[in-house]
Design a protein around this motif. Structure first.
Motif, PDB file in Angstrom:
ATOM      1  N   TYR A  63       0.837  -1.204   0.000  1.00  0.00           N
ATOM      2  CA  TYR A  63       0.000   0.000   0.000  1.00  0.00           C
ATOM      3  C   TYR A  63       0.875   1.259   0.000  1.00  0.00           C
ATOM      4  O   TYR A  63       0.637   2.201  -0.755  1.00  0.00           O
ATOM      5  CB  TYR A  63      -0.936   0.017   1.217  1.00  0.00           C
ATOM      6  CG  TYR A  63      -1.901  -1.143   1.229  1.00  0.00           C
ATOM      7  CD1 TYR A  63      -3.021  -1.152   0.397  1.00  0.00           C
ATOM      8  CD2 TYR A  63      -1.678  -2.234   2.062  1.00  0.00           C
ATOM      9  CE1 TYR A  63      -3.898  -2.221   0.401  1.00  0.00           C
ATOM     10  CE2 TYR A  63      -2.554  -3.308   2.077  1.00  0.00           C
ATOM     11  CZ  TYR A  63      -3.660  -3.302   1.243  1.00  0.00           C
ATOM     12  OH  TYR A  63      -4.521  -4.369   1.244  1.00  0.00           O
ATOM     13  N   VAL A  89     -12.901 -10.575   3.158  1.00  0.00           N
ATOM     14  CA  VAL A  89     -13.867  -9.649   2.580  1.00  0.00           C
ATOM     15  C   VAL A  89     -13.321  -8.225   2.698  1.00  0.00           C
ATOM     16  O   VAL A  89     -12.861  -7.812   3.759  1.00  0.00           O
ATOM     17  CB  VAL A  89     -15.223  -9.759   3.320  1.00  0.00           C
ATOM     18  CG1 VAL A  89     -16.192  -8.716   2.803  1.00  0.00           C
ATOM     19  CG2 VAL A  89     -15.801 -11.151   3.150  1.00  0.00           C
ATOM     20  N   GLY A  90     -13.318  -7.517   1.593  1.00  0.00           N
ATOM     21  CA  GLY A  90     -12.857  -6.136   1.609  1.00  0.00           C
ATOM     22  C   GLY A  90     -11.405  -5.949   1.206  1.00  0.00           C
ATOM     23  O   GLY A  90     -11.005  -4.843   0.872  1.00  0.00           O
ATOM     24  N   ASP A  91     -10.606  -7.012   1.227  1.00  0.00           N
ATOM     25  CA  ASP A  91      -9.181  -6.872   0.884  1.00  0.00           C
ATOM     26  C   ASP A  91      -8.988  -6.489  -0.578  1.00  0.00           C
ATOM     27  O   ASP A  91      -8.160  -5.647  -0.904  1.00  0.00           O
ATOM     28  CB  ASP A  91      -8.401  -8.158   1.185  1.00  0.00           C
ATOM     29  CG  ASP A  91      -8.142  -8.333   2.670  1.00  0.00           C
ATOM     30  OD1 ASP A  91      -8.064  -7.308   3.384  1.00  0.00           O
ATOM     31  OD2 ASP A  91      -8.027  -9.475   3.115  1.00  0.00           O
ATOM     32  N   ARG A  92      -9.771  -7.121  -1.456  1.00  0.00           N
ATOM     33  CA  ARG A  92      -9.664  -6.804  -2.881  1.00  0.00           C
ATOM     34  C   ARG A  92      -9.978  -5.326  -3.112  1.00  0.00           C
ATOM     35  O   ARG A  92      -9.234  -4.619  -3.784  1.00  0.00           O
ATOM     36  CB  ARG A  92     -10.635  -7.699  -3.665  1.00  0.00           C
ATOM     37  CG  ARG A  92     -10.588  -7.482  -5.149  1.00  0.00           C
ATOM     38  CD  ARG A  92     -11.511  -8.496  -5.864  1.00  0.00           C
ATOM     39  NE  ARG A  92     -11.193  -8.530  -7.271  1.00  0.00           N
ATOM     40  CZ  ARG A  92     -11.647  -7.652  -8.155  1.00  0.00           C
ATOM     41  NH1 ARG A  92     -12.449  -6.678  -7.773  1.00  0.00           N
ATOM     42  NH2 ARG A  92     -11.301  -7.741  -9.422  1.00  0.00           N
ATOM     43  N   GLU A  93     -11.069  -4.856  -2.508  1.00  0.00           N
ATOM     44  CA  GLU A  93     -11.466  -3.452  -2.676  1.00  0.00           C
ATOM     45  C   GLU A  93     -10.412  -2.520  -2.095  1.00  0.00           C
ATOM     46  O   GLU A  93     -10.122  -1.472  -2.669  1.00  0.00           O
ATOM     47  CB  GLU A  93     -12.823  -3.202  -1.996  1.00  0.00           C
ATOM     48  CG  GLU A  93     -13.994  -3.871  -2.684  1.00  0.00           C
ATOM     49  CD  GLU A  93     -14.036  -5.393  -2.529  1.00  0.00           C
ATOM     50  OE1 GLU A  93     -13.413  -5.931  -1.572  1.00  0.00           O
ATOM     51  OE2 GLU A  93     -14.656  -6.050  -3.388  1.00  0.00           O
ATOM     52  N   ARG A  94      -9.842  -2.913  -0.959  1.00  0.00           N
ATOM     53  CA  ARG A  94      -8.821  -2.069  -0.323  1.00  0.00           C
ATOM     54  C   ARG A  94      -7.607  -1.914  -1.249  1.00  0.00           C
ATOM     55  O   ARG A  94      -7.069  -0.814  -1.400  1.00  0.00           O
ATOM     56  CB  ARG A  94      -8.398  -2.678   1.022  1.00  0.00           C
ATOM     57  CG  ARG A  94      -7.423  -1.810   1.773  1.00  0.00           C
ATOM     58  CD  ARG A  94      -7.144  -2.331   3.181  1.00  0.00           C
ATOM     59  NE  ARG A  94      -6.004  -1.599   3.710  1.00  0.00           N
ATOM     60  CZ  ARG A  94      -5.023  -2.132   4.412  1.00  0.00           C
ATOM     61  NH1 ARG A  94      -5.041  -3.418   4.707  1.00  0.00           N
ATOM     62  NH2 ARG A  94      -4.023  -1.406   4.844  1.00  0.00           N
ATOM     63  N   CYS A  95      -7.206  -3.013  -1.884  1.00  0.00           N
ATOM     64  CA  CYS A  95      -6.068  -2.960  -2.808  1.00  0.00           C
ATOM     65  C   CYS A  95      -6.397  -2.090  -4.016  1.00  0.00           C
ATOM     66  O   CYS A  95      -5.582  -1.261  -4.441  1.00  0.00           O
ATOM     67  CB  CYS A  95      -5.692  -4.366  -3.280  1.00  0.00           C
ATOM     68  SG  CYS A  95      -4.947  -5.399  -1.998  1.00  0.00           S
ATOM     69  N   LEU A  96      -7.577  -2.268  -4.585  1.00  0.00           N
ATOM     70  CA  LEU A  96      -7.962  -1.502  -5.765  1.00  0.00           C
ATOM     71  C   LEU A  96      -8.125  -0.023  -5.423  1.00  0.00           C
ATOM     72  O   LEU A  96      -7.717   0.853  -6.184  1.00  0.00           O
ATOM     73  CB  LEU A  96      -9.243  -2.075  -6.391  1.00  0.00           C
ATOM     74  CG  LEU A  96      -9.112  -3.520  -6.909  1.00  0.00           C
ATOM     75  CD1 LEU A  96     -10.463  -4.035  -7.410  1.00  0.00           C
ATOM     76  CD2 LEU A  96      -8.060  -3.651  -7.982  1.00  0.00           C
ATOM     77  N   ASP A  97      -8.697   0.248  -4.246  1.00  0.00           N
ATOM     78  CA  ASP A  97      -8.838   1.643  -3.800  1.00  0.00           C
ATOM     79  C   ASP A  97      -7.479   2.310  -3.600  1.00  0.00           C
ATOM     80  O   ASP A  97      -7.338   3.514  -3.772  1.00  0.00           O
ATOM     81  CB  ASP A  97      -9.632   1.729  -2.480  1.00  0.00           C
ATOM     82  CG  ASP A  97     -11.105   1.423  -2.682  1.00  0.00           C
ATOM     83  OD1 ASP A  97     -11.569   1.407  -3.844  1.00  0.00           O
ATOM     84  OD2 ASP A  97     -11.789   1.193  -1.667  1.00  0.00           O
ATOM     85  N   TYR A 103      -5.928  -7.681  -8.764  1.00  0.00           N
ATOM     86  CA  TYR A 103      -5.744  -8.317  -7.467  1.00  0.00           C
ATOM     87  C   TYR A 103      -5.763  -9.825  -7.652  1.00  0.00           C
ATOM     88  O   TYR A 103      -6.655 -10.348  -8.325  1.00  0.00           O
ATOM     89  CB  TYR A 103      -6.895  -7.876  -6.552  1.00  0.00           C
ATOM     90  CG  TYR A 103      -7.012  -8.609  -5.241  1.00  0.00           C
ATOM     91  CD1 TYR A 103      -6.419  -8.107  -4.094  1.00  0.00           C
ATOM     92  CD2 TYR A 103      -7.743  -9.791  -5.147  1.00  0.00           C
ATOM     93  CE1 TYR A 103      -6.545  -8.772  -2.878  1.00  0.00           C
ATOM     94  CE2 TYR A 103      -7.870 -10.458  -3.936  1.00  0.00           C
ATOM     95  CZ  TYR A 103      -7.273  -9.943  -2.818  1.00  0.00           C
ATOM     96  OH  TYR A 103      -7.383 -10.589  -1.619  1.00  0.00           O
TER      97      TYR A 103
END
Length: 121
Positions: A63, A89-97, A103
């Motif tokens: 990050y 849950v949410g890790d993929r979105e966190r990486c993309l964000d 991912y």
């Protein structure tokens, strides 16, 4: 267009396995065992098409590395595919964000990874 991939991972076994798979698919691979070294390599080698970034590393994690890359005009256009053992849950979105273009979770599904790479290489 080049098919050079930079693998940034603090575990040499992951680098070895990824390099073996990617080389068999025709990709040229570079590697770095820290985010700092990876960013230095990106500044030197203008032919890198995409970065595979381990998200969990000591010193500077994926990050932080993506945040640094985004501030550098000469490398901020290079797509980063986040590679992580965190598949919650949410890790993929966190990486993309955080700026990742794609991912994949460990253990890596080779077909999924090569499908992602084809979009950027």
């Amino acid at each position: 267009m080049t098919s050079k991939v930079l693998i940034i991972d603090d575990d040499n076994r992951n680098i070895f396995a990824l390099k073996a798979v990617l080389k068999s698919k025709g990709y040229q691979c570079l590697s770095a065992t820290s985010a700092e070294d990876g960013i230095d390599l990106l500044k030197q080698d203008k032919d890198v098409a995409v970065v595979l970034m381990d998200m969990m590393m000591p010193e500077m994690d994926g990050y932080q590395a993506m945040a640094q890359m985004s501030l550098m005009p000469e490398i901020k256009h290079i797509p980063v595919i986040a590679v992580t053992a965190q598949a919650m849950v949410g890790d993929r979105e966190r990486c993309l964000d955080a700026g990742a273009s794609g991912y994949v979770s460990k253990p890596i599904n080779v077909d999924e990874l090569t499908g992602l790479l084809k979009k950027y290489v």
